[in-house]
Each structure stands twice: as C-alpha cells, then as structure tokens.
Design an enzyme around this catalytic site. Sequence first.
Site, mmCIF file in Angstrom:
data_model
loop_
_atom_site.group_PDB
_atom_site.id
_atom_site.type_symbol
_atom_site.label_atom_id
_atom_site.label_comp_id
_atom_site.label_asym_id
_atom_site.label_seq_id
_atom_site.Cartn_x
_atom_site.Cartn_y
_atom_site.Cartn_z
ATOM 1 C CB SER A 57 35.580 -23.621 23.677
ATOM 2 O OG SER A 57 35.144 -24.933 23.947
ATOM 3 C CB ALA A 58 34.361 -22.698 18.495
ATOM 4 C CB CYS A 59 36.002 -27.520 20.431
ATOM 5 S SG CYS A 59 36.318 -27.214 22.168
ATOM 6 C CB ILE A 60 31.634 -27.787 23.622
ATOM 7 C CG1 ILE A 60 31.538 -26.365 24.148
ATOM 8 C CG2 ILE A 60 32.821 -28.530 24.158
ATOM 9 C CD1 ILE A 60 30.901 -26.281 25.497
ATOM 10 C CB SER A 61 29.446 -24.622 19.145
ATOM 11 O OG SER A 61 28.285 -23.969 18.713
#
Length: 139
Positions: free
Chosen positions: A79-83
Amino acid sequence: AHRQHRVHLAETQRRLDEITAAFDVSLGALEPLGLVATGAAGGSAARLAGHRSFAASWLLGDDLVAALDHAGIAASTGSACISGSREPSEALLAMGFDEEQSRGGLRITFGATTTLDEARSAGELVRSVLSRIRTAVPA
C-alpha cells in the site's frame, strides 16, 4: 445504463483475470523464487482483479522493487502508506504473515490497457530477476 455498466464491469473483470492468469503462468512456481502469494487466502475468487501480491522473507520489498524497476517492471512494496518504509507491512502482519515476510511485500498491478504479451513478459522478467538475485543472497 445500469445494465450496460454491469456488462462493462464483467468484461473488464474477465479481461483482467485473463491478463493476471497469463502473468501467473509465465511467472511459474513461487517456491523456487522465495515468494508466497498474499492475495489469495480465500482462493483465486478472493483476489482483486488485476492485482498480484506476494511476500518474501529473504529480501526487503524495497530491494525487490528496485531490482524489478531496473529491469523495466513497475512494482510496489504494498500500500502507498508504507512506501519507502523499512517497517513490516501492517496489512501482511494482520493477515498472519511473520515480520520477515511482511518486510518483503511485493505488489504488481495490471490495468485495462495491459496486453497479454506484456503480462507474459512481466512474468518472465519477474521470474528472471528474482531467480538471479535469489542465488546471490545467502540463505
């Protein structure tokens, strides 16, 4: 209009299923690549159309993504939130994957414009890159 939308949605789903199936065949067996499928806990029907996600306990997801990017494959760690984070994926942890696997998340997404040849080529490239770097990483 509603019926037309349902027909279009069903056709898009069928096409994405066909594309991801071509990728799966080209990628081949996951175990020799050190991958575990993360998006198929409920079987193939539970997978999101056009998405494939994996966990690898032997390498960080960011390193997998960088190696694939170098080979021309755009992928993500999840997910983008852990990129860009070296922390384990909370989503993978919640799904029951251990901390090492959760740091090695890999997500590949196909779109409506992806061709079958592109999906097959992507599977071959992912297999080739992972095979190459897996032999270089000590167990």
